[in-house]
Design an enzyme around this catalytic site. Structure first.
Site, PDB file in Angstrom:
ATOM      1  N   ASN A 226      -6.095  -9.854 -20.350  1.00 14.51           N
ATOM      2  CA  ASN A 226      -6.536  -8.467 -20.151  1.00 14.51           C
ATOM      3  C   ASN A 226      -5.930  -7.604 -21.251  1.00 14.51           C
ATOM      4  O   ASN A 226      -5.203  -8.100 -22.113  1.00 14.51           O
ATOM      5  CB  ASN A 226      -6.138  -7.969 -18.758  1.00 14.51           C
ATOM      6  CG  ASN A 226      -4.651  -8.082 -18.537  1.00 14.51           C
ATOM      7  OD1 ASN A 226      -3.858  -7.520 -19.289  1.00 14.51           O
ATOM      8  ND2 ASN A 226      -4.246  -8.842 -17.531  1.00 14.51           N
ATOM      9  N   ASP A 297      -5.557 -11.769 -12.095  1.00 15.57           N
ATOM     10  CA  ASP A 297      -5.847 -12.070 -10.693  1.00 15.57           C
ATOM     11  C   ASP A 297      -6.470 -13.455 -10.533  1.00 15.57           C
ATOM     12  O   ASP A 297      -6.402 -14.044  -9.468  1.00 15.57           O
ATOM     13  CB  ASP A 297      -6.790 -11.006 -10.117  1.00 15.57           C
ATOM     14  CG  ASP A 297      -6.091  -9.656  -9.983  1.00 15.57           C
ATOM     15  OD1 ASP A 297      -4.908  -9.655  -9.585  1.00 15.57           O
ATOM     16  OD2 ASP A 297      -6.700  -8.627 -10.310  1.00 15.57           O
ATOM     17  N   PHE A 345       2.809  -1.054  -9.736  1.00 20.40           N
ATOM     18  CA  PHE A 345       1.961  -0.210 -10.588  1.00 20.40           C
ATOM     19  C   PHE A 345       0.518  -0.375 -10.144  1.00 20.40           C
ATOM     20  O   PHE A 345       0.114  -1.471  -9.765  1.00 20.40           O
ATOM     21  CB  PHE A 345       2.135  -0.592 -12.066  1.00 20.40           C
ATOM     22  CG  PHE A 345       3.453  -0.169 -12.615  1.00 20.40           C
ATOM     23  CD1 PHE A 345       4.618  -0.825 -12.234  1.00 20.40           C
ATOM     24  CD2 PHE A 345       3.557   0.914 -13.473  1.00 20.40           C
ATOM     25  CE1 PHE A 345       5.854  -0.414 -12.702  1.00 20.40           C
ATOM     26  CE2 PHE A 345       4.785   1.330 -13.955  1.00 20.40           C
ATOM     27  CZ  PHE A 345       5.941   0.657 -13.560  1.00 20.40           C
ATOM     28  N   LYS A 359      -2.410   0.669  -1.720  1.00 22.43           N
ATOM     29  CA  LYS A 359      -1.845  -0.520  -2.368  1.00 22.43           C
ATOM     30  C   LYS A 359      -0.332  -0.603  -2.116  1.00 22.43           C
ATOM     31  O   LYS A 359       0.215  -1.674  -1.908  1.00 22.43           O
ATOM     32  CB  LYS A 359      -2.131  -0.443  -3.869  1.00 22.43           C
ATOM     33  CG  LYS A 359      -2.176  -1.759  -4.556  1.00 22.43           C
ATOM     34  CD  LYS A 359      -2.696  -1.649  -5.980  1.00 22.43           C
ATOM     35  CE  LYS A 359      -4.193  -1.844  -6.066  1.00 22.43           C
ATOM     36  NZ  LYS A 359      -4.708  -1.785  -7.431  1.00 22.43           N
ATOM     37  N   LYS A 363       1.115  -3.872  -0.195  1.00 23.20           N
ATOM     38  CA  LYS A 363       1.985  -4.829  -0.879  1.00 23.20           C
ATOM     39  C   LYS A 363       3.475  -4.565  -0.618  1.00 23.20           C
ATOM     40  O   LYS A 363       4.336  -5.077  -1.322  1.00 23.20           O
ATOM     41  CB  LYS A 363       1.696  -4.815  -2.376  1.00 23.20           C
ATOM     42  CG  LYS A 363       0.291  -5.298  -2.747  1.00 23.20           C
ATOM     43  CD  LYS A 363       0.223  -5.672  -4.227  1.00 23.20           C
ATOM     44  CE  LYS A 363      -1.163  -6.068  -4.659  1.00 23.20           C
ATOM     45  NZ  LYS A 363      -1.214  -6.556  -6.029  1.00 23.20           N
TER      46      LYS A 363
HETATM   47  N1  CTP Z   1       0.284  -7.825  -9.105  1.00 17.64           N
HETATM   48  C1  CTP Z   1       0.978  -8.943  -8.726  1.00 17.64           C
HETATM   49  N2  CTP Z   1       0.373 -10.179  -8.728  1.00 17.64           N
HETATM   50  C2  CTP Z   1      -0.932 -10.293  -9.071  1.00 17.64           C
HETATM   51  C3  CTP Z   1      -1.661  -9.134  -9.441  1.00 17.64           C
HETATM   52  C4  CTP Z   1      -1.019  -7.915  -9.451  1.00 17.64           C
HETATM   53  O1  CTP Z   1       2.168  -8.847  -8.387  1.00 17.64           O
HETATM   54  N3  CTP Z   1      -1.478 -11.499  -9.063  1.00 17.64           N
HETATM   55  C5  CTP Z   1       0.968  -6.527  -9.103  1.00 17.64           C
HETATM   56  C6  CTP Z   1       0.933  -5.783 -10.426  1.00 17.64           C
HETATM   57  O2  CTP Z   1       2.003  -6.134 -11.264  1.00 17.64           O
HETATM   58  C7  CTP Z   1       1.017  -4.336  -9.970  1.00 17.64           C
HETATM   59  C8  CTP Z   1       0.363  -4.337  -8.627  1.00 17.64           C
HETATM   60  O3  CTP Z   1       0.322  -5.700  -8.194  1.00 17.64           O
HETATM   61  O4  CTP Z   1       2.353  -3.889  -9.844  1.00 17.64           O
HETATM   62  C9  CTP Z   1      -1.037  -3.790  -8.569  1.00 17.64           C
HETATM   63  O5  CTP Z   1      -1.873  -4.473  -9.450  1.00 17.64           O
HETATM   64  P1  CTP Z   1      -3.415  -4.081  -9.640  1.00 17.64           P
HETATM   65  O6  CTP Z   1      -3.998  -5.028 -10.626  1.00 17.64           O
HETATM   66  O7  CTP Z   1      -3.591  -2.628  -9.858  1.00 17.64           O
HETATM   67  O8  CTP Z   1      -3.997  -4.359  -8.225  1.00 17.64           O
HETATM   68  P2  CTP Z   1      -4.526  -5.624  -7.523  1.00 17.64           P
HETATM   69  O9  CTP Z   1      -3.746  -5.726  -6.245  1.00 17.64           O
HETATM   70  O10 CTP Z   1      -4.504  -6.807  -8.410  1.00 17.64           O
HETATM   71  O11 CTP Z   1      -6.008  -5.224  -7.083  1.00 17.64           O
HETATM   72  P3  CTP Z   1      -7.263  -4.716  -7.914  1.00 17.64           P
HETATM   73  O12 CTP Z   1      -7.180  -5.405  -9.262  1.00 17.64           O
HETATM   74  O13 CTP Z   1      -8.399  -5.133  -7.101  1.00 17.64           O
HETATM   75  O14 CTP Z   1      -7.114  -3.234  -7.993  1.00 17.64           O
END
Ligand code: CTP
Length: 428
Positions: A226, A297, A345, A359, A363
Site C-alpha cells: 500500500n 489486510d 490509527f 474502530k 479493537k
Molecule cells: N491494523 C492491524 N492489523 C491489521 C490491519 C490493521 O493491527 N491486519 C491496525 C492498524 O495498524 C491501525 C488500525 O488497525 O492502527 C486500523 O487500521 P485500518 O486499516 O484503518 O482499519 P482496518 O481495521 O484494517 O479496516 P478498514 O481497512 O476496513 O478500514
C-alpha cells in the site's frame, strides 16, 4: 534548501576522490561542511583540496601539527548536526561498530551522538566477509544509516559490489536525514541532552511503535503493498526518543532512514512478521503500543516459489487473497498486560470521526488517531498532515495541517496530559 552542519569524515580508499564532489554538492545544497580525514585518506586526496572546497581547515590527526587544540575533535563532534563517512572503509566500519577510537575519524565517530550516514566502499570480498556484514548489522541496529555500496568497476580490477555510491545518492540520503531535523533547534535534537517538556511523562517508558507498509509476497519478484511511507511512525519514534522514552521500532519496508537513539530497530517485511514482532515486543513488557503501520489486510493465498510467467497469467489475472490476522484485534489481546496503553490509527475517507470511534472500541484501543488521506492538508507523501486524537471521552485534540514531526510531538503531549488527568481523577 537545508542549513544543517555536516561533518564529512573521509577514510582511506580510492573513492576518497569522490568525497571531493560530495563536499561540493553538500555545500551547494546549503549544508555547512567541515572535513576530517584519516591519515590513509590524505594519501589519496590532500587535505588542501577539501580545505579549498569547503573554506574550512581540515583535521587530519589527533595530535599532530595543525591541531591548535588537542580537543579539537570534541569541538567538531559538538558542532555537527549530521556526520557522513564517505568512503567508509571496512576498517573504519569495524572500528565504529566496536567503539574503537585510535585515530581522528574513529574518535570523532565515538564522540558524535547525532545521526550518522555511511557510504561503504571496499573490495567485494571484504564487503561480503562475515565480519564486515556483522559490523554492518551492528551499525544498522544502532540506527546508523548506510547508502550503497553499488555494483560496478572496482579499483582492484573486478566488476562487482563494493563501489561507493555516487555523490548525488549520498547527498539525497543526507538531505532526507537533514529533513527530519528541520524545525528543531540543536537543543531539541533527539540525541541532545536537553529534553522536551514531556520528558517527565515519557522518560523511561517502553514504547513499541510499528511503522510503514507491509509487503505480501506474490512470487519472488512481486508483492502486494500500500502507499504508506512510514513517515508518521518515524516522527512518533523520533519524538518519543526526544521525550526520553525507550523506543522499539518495528519497521515495514521503507526508504526512510530510521531515527537515532532507538532502543531497538526491527525490520520486517510481511504482516505475519510484523504480528510476530509485536507479540515479542509486548512479551518483553512494553508500556505503550502505537500501531501506526499500514498493515496489509490481505495476502496472496498461495505465494509462488518461482516467478510466475506472464503467459501463465492470461488476459484476466485474478489473484486469490486470504485475510491476514488483525494485529490489534487478534494478536494484542493475547499478550496484553493490564498496564499496556494502545494507540491505533484510522485511515478513513468518509465519516472519519464516527468510524474512528467505532474502530477504537471494536479493537479495544485506548486512543485512536484518525485522519483522512484525501482531505486537504493531509495525505500520502505530503509534508504536512492533519489528524484528530480521540480517547474514551471523544475528541482530545484536533491538529491543524502541520509537519508530521509537530503532529507526533502534539500527539505525545496530549496523551501525556490526558493520562495525567486520568490518574489525577482516579485518585481524587
Ligand atoms: N491494523 C492491524 N492489523 C491489521 C490491519 C490493521 O493491527 N491486519 C491496525 C492498524 O495498524 C491501525 C488500525 O488497525 O492502527 C486500523 O487500521 P485500518 O486499516 O484503518 O482499519 P482496518 O481495521 O484494517 O479496516 P478498514 O481497512 O476496513 O478500514
Amino acid at each position: 534548501m537545508t542549513s544543517a552542519r555536516v561533518l564529512l569524515l573521509v577514510s582511506g580508499g580510492i573513492a576518497a576522490y569522490k568525497a571531493c564532489f560530495l563536499a561540493r554538492l553538500l555545500l551547494q545544497a546549503g549544508f555547512s561542511v567541515k572535513v576530517a580525514m584519516t591519515e590513509a585518506a590524505s594519501k589519496f586526496v590532500t587535505p588542501l583540496t577539501f580545505q579549498a572546497l569547503t573554506g574550512n581547515p581540515v583535521a587530519t590527526d589527533l595530535w599532530g601539527e595543525g591541531q591548535s587544540e588537542a580537543l579539537d575533535h570534541i569541538e567538531y563532534a559538538r558542532w555537527a548536526d549530521l556526520a557522513i563517512v564517505a568512503p567508509a572503509t571496512a576498517n573504519t566500519m569495524a572500528k565504529a561498530a566496536h567503539g574503537i577510537a585510535d585515530d581522528l575519524v574513529s574518535t570523532l565517530l565515538l564522540a558524535f551522538p547525532g545521526p550518522l550516514l555511511m557510504a561503504p566502499a571496499m573490495n567485494d570480498n571484504m564487503w561480503k566477509h562475515t565480519a564486515t556484514q556483522a559490523n554492518l548489522e551492528t551499525l544498522h541496529q544502532r540506527g546508523v544509516a548506510t547508502v550503497g555500496p553499488g555494483e560496478g568497476w572496482l579499483a582492484c580490477g573486478t566488476n562487482s559490489q563494493g563501489r561507493m555510491s555516487e555523490p548525488e545518492d549520498i547527498l539525497a540520503a543526507a538531505l532526507e536525514m537533514a529533513g527530519s531535523l528541520e524545525g528543531l533547534r540543536p537543543d531539541q535534537h533527539p540525541w541532545s541532552e536537553t529534553r522536551t517538556e514531556n520528558q517527565g511523562f515519557w522518560a523511561g517508558k517502553r514504547v513499541l511503535i510499528t511503522a510503514g507498509p507491509t509487503h505480501e509476497i506474490i512470487d519472488p519478484v512481486r508483492y502486494v503493498a500500500n502507499r504508506s511511507s512510514g513517515a508518521m511512525g518515524f516522527a512518533l519514534a523520533s519524538s518519543a526518543v526526544k521525550a526520553g522514552a525507550k523506543v522499539h521500532l518495528v519497521l515495514g519496508p521503507t526508504h526512510l532512514i530510521a531515527p537515532r537513539g532507538l532502543e531497538h530497530l526491527e525490520n520486517v517485511e510481511s504482516a505475519k512478521e510484523m504480528a510476530d514482532a509485536v507479540a515479542a515486543g509486548l512479551a518483553q513488557g512494553a508500556d505503550w503500543l502505537f500501531m501506526s503501520a499500514a498493515v496489509a489486510d490481505f495476502s496472496p493465498a498461495e505465494p509462488a516459489a518461482e516467478k510466475i510467467k506472464k503467459e501463465a497469467l492470461g488476459d484476466n489475472w485474478a489473484l486469490a487473497l486470504k485475510p491476514n490476522s488483525d494485529i490489534l484485534a487478534e494478536v494484542v489481546p493475547v499478550h496484553r498486560r493490564p498496564e499496556l496503553k494502545v494507540v491505533g490509527f484510522a485511515l478513513e475517507t468518509e465519516d472519519v470521526l464516527a468510524r474512528a470511534k467505532a474502530k477504537r472500541q471494536a479493537k479495544q484501543m485506548d486512543y485512536i488517531v484518525a485522519n483522512n488521506p484525501t482531505s486537504e492538508g493531509a495525505g500520502f507523501g505530503m509534508v504536512n498532515h492533519q489528524a484528530t486524537l480521540l480517547g474514551e471521552k471523544g475528541v482530545i485534540w484536533q491538529s491543524e495541517s502541520i509537519p508530521k514531526s509537530e503532529l507526533a510531538s502534539g500527539i505525545l503531549k496530549n496523551l501525556a496530559e490526558t493520562e495525567k488527568d486520568i490518574h489525577h481523577d482516579s485518585r481524587g
